[in-house]
Design an enzyme around this catalytic site. Structure first.
Site, short mmCIF file in Angstrom:
data_model
loop_
_atom_site.label_atom_id
_atom_site.label_comp_id
_atom_site.label_asym_id
_atom_site.label_seq_id
_atom_site.Cartn_x
_atom_site.Cartn_y
_atom_site.Cartn_z
N GLU A 131 0.90 -1.13 -0.08
CA GLU A 131 0.14 0.19 0.07
C GLU A 131 0.88 1.14 0.00
OE1 GLU A 131 -2.88 0.11 3.01
OE2 GLU A 131 -2.45 2.30 3.39
N GLU A 136 -2.57 11.72 3.23
CA GLU A 136 -3.33 11.17 4.52
C GLU A 136 -3.11 11.99 5.59
OE1 GLU A 136 -3.90 6.70 5.94
OE2 GLU A 136 -1.89 7.69 6.36
#
Ligand SMILES: *[C@@H]1O[C@H](CO)[C@@H](O)[C@H](O)[C@H]1NC(C)=O
Length: 308
Positions: A131, A136
Site C-alpha cells: 500500500e 493522508e
C-alpha cells in the site's frame, strides 16, 4: 563494434527511466468513468457509510463540471446513533498500475473534525501486495504523511535524500501496529485548512522498481513546468528532491508491491486521535449531530494525470 552497441544500451535505459508519457488524463466527468464506487461499510470502522454511484449523484455527493470533479460527504443529515454512519464516497480506479507516475492536481481536500481524507494505492491480499499512501491526515492535524505498508522484509535507511521527516523506518504492518514507514511533509501548506486556503496544490508519486518517491508543491510554490503546463510527457529528473523517498536498498519493491488500484476516500484514524486533536465532544456524537460541520468535507480535483 559489438562492444560499442552494448555500451550505449545502459545510457538509453537511464534516459527512458525518468521520462514518462501520459496514458490517462482524468478530468471532470472522466473521474466517473475511470473510477468505480465501492459501496461498502468502512473497512477501517469509521462513522461512514459508503454509497453507490446512483445515491452519490442524487445527493450531489459527486459533481462533475468541464474542469473539476467534486466528491463529498453528506452535510445535511442528523444521524440516528444506532443507524448507519454518514454517507460518503469511496472510489477505486478501474485500472491497475505498477511502475508509473501519478499527478493529482487537488484544489480542495476534506477539512474539519471527524474527517480522514486519503489518496492512496493498494494491491490485492493486503498487506502482501503493498500500500502506498500519498496523501493522508486526520482532523485537520499538522501536515501530510506519505507512507508505505508491506509484509515483513521491507525497511528504509535511516538517512536518505528527502525534504520530509521519517517517522518509522520499518514498513512491515505486523511490526508497527499497521503504521508502516511514514514520512511527514514539513510544509503546513500540504494539508487541511492551510492547503485549502492556499488554493491546494499538486501531489505526485513515482514508482519504479528502484524507489517510490512522493512530491508536493503548493499552488504557488514552484511546481515544475511540465506539470503546470499539462505536458503529455514529464521528466521526474527535473522535479528536485522529493518530500518522501523510499529506496529499494533494503526493500525489494518489485516483490513487495503488486499491481495497484488508486483509492480516493474520506473515512477510524480520526476516531483514534480525535480527543487529542482539540475537536469537540466525542467523535461519534459529533459526526452524528453536526451535519453542517461536513460542509468542507470534500475533495475537488482539477485533474489526475498518469504517465508510464
Ligand atoms: C452540487 O455540488 C456542486 C459542487 O460543490 C455545487 O456547485 C452545486 O451547486 C451542487 N448542486 C446542488 C443542486 O446542490
Amino acid at each position: 563494434m559489438f562492444l560499442s552497441v552494448v555500451a550505449t544500451l545502459p545510457l538509453a535505459c537511464l534516459v527512458a527511466g525518468s521520462t514518462y508519457h501520459r496514458t490517462d488524463n482524468i478530468v471532470g466527468s472522466g473521474f466517473l468513468s475511470a473510477f468505480s464506487f465501492q459501496a461498502i461499510s468502512d473497512p477501517t470502522h469509521g462513522r461512514v457509510n459508503y454509497v453507490n454511484a446512483q445515491t452519490a449523484a442524487s445527493q450531489n455527493l459527486t459533481f462533475a463540471s468541464a474542469n473539476s470533479f467534486v466528491v463529498r460527504a453528506d452535510s445535511k443529515t442528523v444521524l440516528n446513533p444506532s443507524g448507519a454512519g454518514r454517507n460518503s464516497v469511496r472510489l477505486q480506479s478501474n485500472k491497475q498500475f505498477t511502475t508509473a507516475v501519478m499527478i493529482f492536481d487537488v484544489k480542495h481536500m476534506p477539512q474539519g473534525c471527524g474527517t480522514w481524507p486519503a489518496l492512496w494505492t493498494v494491491g490485492a491480499d493486503w498487506p502482501n501486495q503493498g500500500e502506498v499512501d500519498i496523501l493522508e491526515g486526520v482532523n485537520d492535524q499538522g501536515t501530510n504523511q506519505a507512507t508505505l505498508h508491506t509484509n515483513a522484509g521491507c525497511t528504509m535507511p535511516a538517512s536518505r535524500t528527502q525534504t520530509g521527516t521519517s517517522v518509522l523506518n520499518n514498513c512491515d504492518v505486523a511490526a508497527t501496529q499497521n503504521s508502516g514507514c511514514g514520512v511527514k511533509v514539513n510544509d503546513a501548506r500540504s494539508y487541511g485548512p492551510t492547503f485549502n486556503n492556499n488554493g491546494g496544490g499538486w501531489y505526485a508519486v513515482e514508482r519504479t522498481n528502484a524507489f517510490i518517491k512522493v512530491w508536493f508543491w503548493p499552488r504557488n510554490g514552484g511546481v515544475p513546468s511540465d506539470i503546470s503546463s499539462g505536458s503529455t510527457s514529464v521528466n521526474t529528473d527535473n522535479w528536485g528532491t522529493p518530500v518522501a523517498n523510499f529506496p529499494s536498498t533494503t526493500c525489494p519493491i518489485s516483490s513487495k508491491f503488486g499491481p495497484h488500484n488508486i483509492i480516493i476516500n474520506r473515512g477510524d484514524w480520526a476516531g483514534a486521535v480525535y480527543s487529542s486533536s482539540g475537536c469537540p465532544s466525542s467523535c461519534v456524537d459529533y459526526v452524528n449531530n453536526n451535519p453542517s460541520a461536513f460542509t468542507n468535507a470534500y475533495f475537488e480535483f482539477n485533474s489526475l494525470r498518469i504517465f508510464q
